[in-house]
Design a protein around this motif. Structure first.
Motif, PDB file in Angstrom:
ATOM      1  N   LEU A  10      -4.251   4.098   0.107  1.00  0.00           N
ATOM      2  CA  LEU A  10      -5.088   4.395   1.373  1.00  0.00           C
ATOM      3  C   LEU A  10      -4.897   5.749   1.863  1.00  0.00           C
ATOM      4  O   LEU A  10      -3.858   6.562   1.757  1.00  0.00           O
ATOM      5  CB  LEU A  10      -4.622   3.523   2.468  1.00  0.00           C
TER       6      LEU A  10
ATOM      7  N   LEU B 173      -9.802   2.599   1.502  1.00  0.00           N
ATOM      8  CA  LEU B 173      -9.106   2.433   0.003  1.00  0.00           C
ATOM      9  C   LEU B 173      -9.833   3.581  -0.977  1.00  0.00           C
ATOM     10  O   LEU B 173     -10.795   3.724  -1.096  1.00  0.00           O
ATOM     11  CB  LEU B 173      -9.760   1.109  -0.473  1.00  0.00           C
TER      12      LEU B 173
ATOM     13  N   PHE C 280      -2.206  -0.494  -3.381  1.00  0.00           N
ATOM     14  CA  PHE C 280      -3.253  -0.016  -2.890  1.00  0.00           C
ATOM     15  C   PHE C 280      -3.260   1.395  -2.264  1.00  0.00           C
ATOM     16  O   PHE C 280      -2.354   1.562  -1.370  1.00  0.00           O
ATOM     17  CB  PHE C 280      -4.191  -0.748  -1.932  1.00  0.00           C
TER      18      PHE C 280
ATOM     19  N   SER D 256       0.869  -1.248  -0.153  1.00  0.00           N
ATOM     20  CA  SER D 256      -0.113   0.094  -0.084  1.00  0.00           C
ATOM     21  C   SER D 256       0.699   1.116   0.083  1.00  0.00           C
ATOM     22  O   SER D 256       2.177   1.361   0.380  1.00  0.00           O
ATOM     23  CB  SER D 256      -0.873  -0.226   1.303  1.00  0.00           C
TER      24      SER D 256
ATOM     25  N   HIS E 213      -6.957   4.397   6.590  1.00  0.00           N
ATOM     26  CA  HIS E 213      -6.733   2.991   5.986  1.00  0.00           C
ATOM     27  C   HIS E 213      -8.004   2.691   5.209  1.00  0.00           C
ATOM     28  O   HIS E 213      -8.151   1.540   4.833  1.00  0.00           O
ATOM     29  CB  HIS E 213      -6.690   2.045   6.980  1.00  0.00           C
TER      30      HIS E 213
END
Lengths: 447, 447
Positions: free
Chosen positions: A172, A178, A170, A142, A176
């Motif tokens: 974030l 998405l 990903f 992430s 946290h």
């Protein structure tokens, strides 16, 4: 060397008990092949072979072993070696192992792990089997929203060793949640000063942590994803499922559906390793249930005893007629069950498919009636041959419609359509076939 | 917005014929979803929707359409638009499209493509359907042996736009022979001055260009590969097959095996789109063949006419006994066919599995005999009930052994084990069941 040659060389080394050669050969093989080899050697060698591998490869190979074998080997490994290997395992495989470990070993191992891994294990263990949560790994890559491409690449480089894949990162926010996804391909092609937020894909395909694993596999296959993000109810990212796990799920699901189609229940191990008792258990249930279904067919025959005694020739065609109804029904049911499982057809297509099925089944019935007429006229005369031919058209149509309709009905009632197994369809077709046949004969032959 | 909401919004835009809104909504959807949508709208809109997408996404979306739909749309697109889109398609999808295009369109399009693409098309079209060659794409990423990591990364950056994946780079010598494979992950983690040759994996899992596509899918799944290199007989790299294509192959294979298991032949289209005629054709063949098999069962009954006339009560249990043999046989056959298809069992396991099958089938037969005894004693008296119970044990064992043995035999004779379909097993079990039952009755009841 090919895999076969390497395996043979390894076998030779094992036979001659040459430690160094064993280690060398095993190191050359792919982890999946080493695992296969380990499953076949004598128990004393299992641990030795595994320990001959470098740590990273050892952890990877271990993950390819059956859970039963993993549990056995774990109980024989020295505690330090076990801890080192388990630390290197991907989080999803580690969680699966923990579920099968003996209590004492599990407790000892647990206290030896770092706090982060302990928390991770607790969390992963809390998801129900068969859900996205139980399938996912928490080792996803992430990056924070707002980073530049250069900074994101640096983040990926630093965290790469622990990640299942870094090809999808990903994005974030602080909580946290998405925000988007960016591929490593995009990152290395972009200008270093560009912003991740301007490049990332915002419409991310994701699944809920409670989603069934078949849905996860279906999404990955449908959208050709490398990794599917798994979200909590508050949209925070809790894990990913990668394409290779989706492949395994799809294969297991197809196997289970095929087994169900023949009334074989769930096998916990592979077919090769299944014990006689577990095979017996997976098969006996439906066989006994179907005994009672078939007793109805016998009762149907008893009901028409007079007709049969008067025209014993009718009996010669009974197996053919009921089998044909069953075979046509099995075809329809199998087409529908698989179509529903792959999403090729949906409950909404019901009407359109029914019309087509009537057409196809009618044509099949006529073809088979013509075939049986040719045989029938020579053997039993025209009157019985006509009864047989007419029955054939009817039973093939009835069998097909039951085969097509039952999976839809089960689906609508929220049961698994695969419960419409071939033996169940055949049993229903048998009863219907006997009633239609002797019923028609009684009426048409004027009894 | 979720996919469902987006699709609904797109539907509204289509209903109100708002060009701009249509283009906007379609651009937000995933290519797979746009393709699904296009398959459902009225024909005039198909081209319009596709052309509303930016070129890259248009080419991708087009690849998700069924080949039949691709062919229709290609014949309606302006030549320039078709050429532009086809140029952007991955080489494997482009080759598939070319196989279904109308002759005139194919020729016109062919002359408009660049020379490199024309050669590529000719080559890909030359591989037989169902082989690795017909499945692969030639858009793989490669680097020359001897390069530094920095130079290899630069090569990948420059060539990335045309590649299916750059996450696996194949290392080739001057003669295009495969030397090794290196992942983008390894490259971005390595020191820029390091040599590719020192980092790459040399034991590469690969497949021959003539290998069957099922083997390709199995290798990708077994070794969790992103892309499998496909080699010519002289070890030169000719293409790659990516994991997403392997998933599609595995799903199609499982579907075909399930259909075969119910004697349904190959469907060229999806079940939803299959025409009544194609369904009829896929089903009629085996149904008619099995008619002749079932006539033997009738002949068996005719042979025992005297026994049946003397003890008409025997007849009531006939459906039950033959169905039980068939059901047990279907279970065994399905387990074996699937086990052989997934590689879970191999022909070498024959002996071990036979012993286990006898054990399991014996236990199943005894259980079912006990069940039927309870019913039998009350209905027909002890003598016939005993004959029925003994027959049950025998027919369940015979059915199971046929079901287990036939797939192995077919495999050994190089036929597809899935030919041991449930209806075939059931038919064989029917004949055996009738002979065993009435044969035993004739002997034991002293006729």
């Amino acid at each position: 060397m090919t895999v076969e040659e390497l395996v043979r060389a390894l076998n030779d080394a094992v036979a001659r008990d040459e430690r160094e050669a064993i280690a060398e050969r095993a190191a050359e093989l792919n982890p999946a092949d080493v695992a296969d080899f380990i499953q076949q050697v004598r128990p004393e060698l299992e641990v030795e072979l595994l320990m001959a591998l470098p740590l990273e490869k050892r952890a990877e190979t271990f993950g390819y072993l059956s859970l039963q074998m993993q549990q056995q080997i774990a109980s024989r490994l020295p505690p330090d070696a076990l801890t080192a290997m388990v630390t290197k395992m991907p989080s999803d495989e580690r969680a699966d192992l923990f579920k099968v470990l003996d209590d004492a070993i599990r407790r000892r191992l647990f206290t030896r792990l770092a706090r982060k891994e302990r928390e991770d294990l607790r969390r992963l263990a809390s998801y129900e089997e068969g859900t996205a949560g139980a399938l996912m790994t928490s080792d996803y890559a992430s990056v924070s929203a707002g980073l530049s491409v250069a900074a994101a690449l640096e983040t990926l480089r630093l965290t790469a060793p622990d990640k299942e894949t870094i090809y999808q990162a990903f994005v974030l926010d602080q909580d946290h949640r998405l925000q988007g996804v960016i591929s490593l391909r995009q990152l290395i092609l972009a200008v270093p000063s560009a912003k991740v937020d301007d490049l990332m894909e915002r419409d991310v395909v994701a699944a809920d942590v409670k989603a069934p694993q078949e849905e996860v596999a279906r999404l990955i296959s449908r959208y050709d994803l490398l990794a599917l993000p798994i979200l909590n109810s508050d949209n925070t990212l809790v894990g990913i499922v990668t394409y290779d796990d989706a492949m395994d799920v799809a294969e297991a699901e197809a196997t289970e559906d095929m087994h169900k189609g023949a009334t074989v229940g769930r096998l916990e191990t592979s077919l090769r390793d299944a014990s006689p008792l577990s095979l017996y258990r997976s098969r006996v249930h439906w066989l006994v249930v179907l005994v009672f279904g078939n007793i109805f067919t016998g009762a149907g025959i008893a009901f028409f005893e007079e007709t049969i005694s008067a025209h014993i020739a009718l009996l010669f065609f009974m197996p053919l007629l009921v089998a044909s109804a069953g075979n046509a029904g099995a075809q329809s049911a199998t087409l529908m069950v698989r179509g529903l499982a792959t999403g090729d057809v949906t409950a909404r297509d019901w009407g359109k498919l029914l019309g087509r099925e009537i057409l196809v089944a009618g044509a099949l019935g006529l073809t088979m009636a013509a075939t049986v007429m040719i045989v029938g006229i020579f053997r039993v005369g025209l009157d019985i041959a006509l009864v047989v031919a007419l029955t054939m058209v009817l039973v093939v149509m009835v069998g097909s419609l039951i085969g097509m309709g039952l999976p839809f009905l089960l689906d609508r009632l929220k049961f698994d359509p695969a419960t419409a197994s071939t033996p169940l369809i055949t049993t229903i077709a048998d009863v219907s076939g006997v009633m239609i046949y002797f019923g028609l004969a009684t009426v048409l032959l004027g009894l």
